[in-house]
Design an enzyme around this catalytic site. Structure first.
Site, short mmCIF file in Angstrom:
data_model
loop_
_atom_site.label_atom_id
_atom_site.label_comp_id
_atom_site.label_asym_id
_atom_site.label_seq_id
_atom_site.Cartn_x
_atom_site.Cartn_y
_atom_site.Cartn_z
N GLU A 35 0.84 -1.21 0.00
CA GLU A 35 0.00 0.00 0.00
C GLU A 35 0.87 1.25 0.00
OE1 GLU A 35 -2.80 0.83 3.21
OE2 GLU A 35 -3.73 2.39 1.98
N ASP A 110 -3.44 11.73 -3.36
CA ASP A 110 -2.89 13.07 -3.57
C ASP A 110 -3.62 14.15 -2.80
OD1 ASP A 110 -0.93 12.41 -5.68
OD2 ASP A 110 -2.74 11.72 -6.68
#
Ligand SMILES: C[S@@+](CC[C@H](N)C(=O)[O-])C[C@H]1O[C@@H](n2cnc3c(N)ncnc32)[C@H](O)[C@@H]1O
Length: 206
Positions: A35, A110
């Site tokens: 991850e 993001d």
């Protein structure tokens, strides 16, 4: 309003020591799941508990959440998850063996919504070039975001790379997908966009 500080991964250059993952993951079989940007680590804990026979490694550029997650993993006796402080890009280059990643998870990666920050986006062509040799045959990539323009850019970048085909994995999204950011999105009634991609057959032999 939540105020968060963001660590810019592109200002982070510390190289990493290579690691024999069999020394830190009890069921390590040579391949594992990965991850990128786990934040507070809700997904890692949930996933590792759901799949005790699998191994998951997480990378996160903010130090505090990494230290807190280490404590939680220890307290909850979760042994099949291992977390690392640093950037995904340096971790891939220095620590991840070729052909070792089965499933790669990149959820709400993001915090950089502004157009002028688009070069900082995690999923960019250079990142995918770096990721591809690290993938095991038939590896799958799971991505999500609740920012529509970012979703367009993520999907386009992944498909334009030519490495992946889009696949469906509703069971994963219904039962495994649980992140802090997903909870904020739900609370604020934002739409989440999901994508599941598999390494193309032709790419397996590279
Ligand atoms: C918006 S948060 C989402 C956290 C988590 N995935 C979730 O869904 O709750 C994005 C996280 O990715 C981390 N991150 C961003 N770029 C990264 C990179 N290149 N390498 C490692 N972590 C990164 C950030 O520090 C932040 O914790």
């Amino acid at each position: 309003m939540r105020i968060r500080t963001h660590t810019n991964p592109f200002n982070y250059f510390t190289r990493m020591e290579s690691l024999d993952f069999s020394t830190v993951l009890p069921h390590f079989s040579g391949t594992f799941d990965f991850e990128v940007g786990f934040g507070r680590g809700l997904f890692i804990r949930h996933y590792a508990t759901m799949f005790p026979e699998r191994s998951i490694v997480g990378i996160e550029v903010r130090k505090n959440p990494v230290e807190l997650l280490k404590i939680k993993l220890k307290k909850e006796a979760i042994k099949n998850a291992y977390v690392i402080h640093g950037t995904a890009e340096i971790c891939l280059a220095d620590m991840i063996p070729d052909g070792s990643l089965n499933r790669v998870f990149i959820f709400h990666p993001d915090p950089w919504f502004k157009k002028r920050h688009h070069k900082r986006r995690v999923i960019n062509p250079k990142f995918l070039v770096q990721l591809r040799p690290k993938l095991a045959p038939n590896a799958t990539l799971y991505v999500s975001t609740d920012v529509a323009p970012l979703w367009d850019s993520m999907e386009e970048t992944i498909l334009d790379s030519g490495y992946f085909n889009t696949i469906e994995d509703p069971v994963f999204w219904e039962t495994c997908y649980l992140t802090n950011w997903q909870a904020f999105s739900k609370r604020d009634q934002r739409t989440t966009y999901f994508g599941t991609y598999q390494l193309r057959h032709e790419e397996n032999s590279h």
